[in-house]
Design an enzyme around this catalytic site. Structure first.
Site, PDB file in Angstrom:
ATOM      1  N   ILE A 193       0.904  -1.157   0.000  1.00 33.03           N
ATOM      2  CA  ILE A 193       0.000   0.000   0.000  1.00 33.03           C
ATOM      3  C   ILE A 193       0.942   1.206   0.000  1.00 33.03           C
ATOM      4  CG2 ILE A 193      -1.794   1.271   1.226  1.00 33.03           C
ATOM      5  CD1 ILE A 193      -2.685  -1.341   2.502  1.00 33.03           C
ATOM      6  N   PRO A 194       1.143   1.827  -1.155  1.00 32.06           N
ATOM      7  CA  PRO A 194       2.263   2.769  -1.344  1.00 32.06           C
ATOM      8  C   PRO A 194       2.048   4.171  -0.772  1.00 32.06           C
ATOM      9  CG  PRO A 194       1.009   2.604  -3.363  1.00 32.06           C
ATOM     10  CD  PRO A 194       0.374   1.635  -2.402  1.00 32.06           C
ATOM     11  N   CYS A 195       2.076   4.294   0.546  1.00 29.16           N
ATOM     12  CA  CYS A 195       1.895   5.602   1.167  1.00 29.16           C
ATOM     13  C   CYS A 195       3.064   6.546   0.869  1.00 29.16           C
ATOM     14  CB  CYS A 195       1.687   5.454   2.675  1.00 29.16           C
ATOM     15  SG  CYS A 195       2.946   4.480   3.519  1.00 29.16           S
ATOM     16  N   HIS A 196       4.200   5.986   0.401  1.00 30.24           N
ATOM     17  CA  HIS A 196       5.337   6.849   0.045  1.00 30.24           C
ATOM     18  C   HIS A 196       5.036   7.685  -1.194  1.00 30.24           C
ATOM     19  CE1 HIS A 196       5.931   3.121  -2.295  1.00 30.24           C
ATOM     20  NE2 HIS A 196       6.518   3.882  -3.193  1.00 30.24           N
ATOM     21  N   ARG A 197       3.967   7.346  -1.911  1.00 26.62           N
ATOM     22  CA  ARG A 197       3.585   8.095  -3.112  1.00 26.62           C
ATOM     23  C   ARG A 197       2.640   9.247  -2.802  1.00 26.62           C
ATOM     24  NH1 ARG A 197       2.359   2.577  -6.515  1.00 26.62           N
ATOM     25  NH2 ARG A 197       4.500   1.775  -6.491  1.00 26.62           N
TER      26      ARG A 197
END
Length: 238
Positions: A193-197
């Site tokens: 779940i790409p929260c870094h994006r």
């Protein structure tokens, strides 16, 4: 009504988070307090998924953990036996906040699949599969996490844009970007779940529980356009 109850719960937990802010680096003291009933006024607002994960006979279910060494730091994996429920950089903020107290190290098919996913990802590839995940969170956070799941590789989205999308989905005129920021910051299954994006308005690189340095490395790995991004002087991470 459930949605508004969760917003009220968010406001209350924020009050206690600030009070206990020195402990934010050790798996969210205030979540523990909710689960244990140490803060009675919060207990009624706590999503069931954040309270003890018990089986039908009342026994606390066992979780399992494993470890992965990535190029940018160690990663702890957690599963309920079939589903991945946690993926955290070691010692990150809110580390292991979705992990049951009863857990043990074990090799599982879901860990093997997740490690294959991570191998491909850290070699600069785009995995064509996703390990089976289970989100242990409130319905509001689940809505935010599902939006993040759809952010394409190498692309970014702002907290405000996510807030607008959630507001549209729920038929609301407006949604708090701060509430969205709290949901993003508490993402328990990083990378997949790409929260870094997720970035701030104007390209501010803030709000990543794993650390700004890792957020930058991940965006560079994905060859994201870094021209308009900057590191704020003061972090606004939840």
């Amino acid at each position: 009504m459930q949605f508004f109850a969760e917003l009220e719960w968010f406001i209350i937990t924020e009050k206690y988070r600030r009070r206990f802010s020195p402990y934010c680096s050790v798996a969210s003291l205030y979540f523990w307090a909710v689960a244990e009933g140490a803060i009675p006024e919060m207990k009624d607002y706590a999503p069931k998924s954040l309270q003890k994960n018990k089986s039908k006979n009342g026994e606390v279910k066992m979780d399992y953990t494993n470890h992965y060494n990535s190029p940018i730091g160690g990663i702890t994996l957690a599963a309920d036996g079939e589903n991945l429920v946690g993926l955290w950089f070691d010692e990150q903020k809110f580390f292991a906040d979705a992990l049951n107290k009863q857990h043990e190290i074990k090799d599982l098919p879901v860990f093997e699949e997740t490690k294959k996913w991570l191998d491909i990802y850290f070699k600069g590839g785009i995995p064509d599969f996703t390990p089976k995940i289970y989100m242990r969170c409130s319905e509001f956070r689940k809505a935010v996490w599902n939006v993040m799941l759809k952010i394409p590789y190498g692309k970014t989205m702002t907290y405000g844009q996510i807030a607008e999308q959630i507001a549209q989905e729920r038929g609301l005129k407006k949604m708090s970007a701060q509430a969205v920021g709290g949901a993003v910051g508490h993402n328990s299954i990083s990378l997949i779940i790409p929260c870094h994006r997720v970035v701030g308005t104007g390209g501010s690189l803030t709000g990543y529980a794993g650390g700004i340095d890792k957020k930058i490395e991940l965006l560079k790995l994905e060859k994201a356009d870094m021209m308009d991004f900057f590191v704020p002087k003061f972090s606004t991470a939840p």
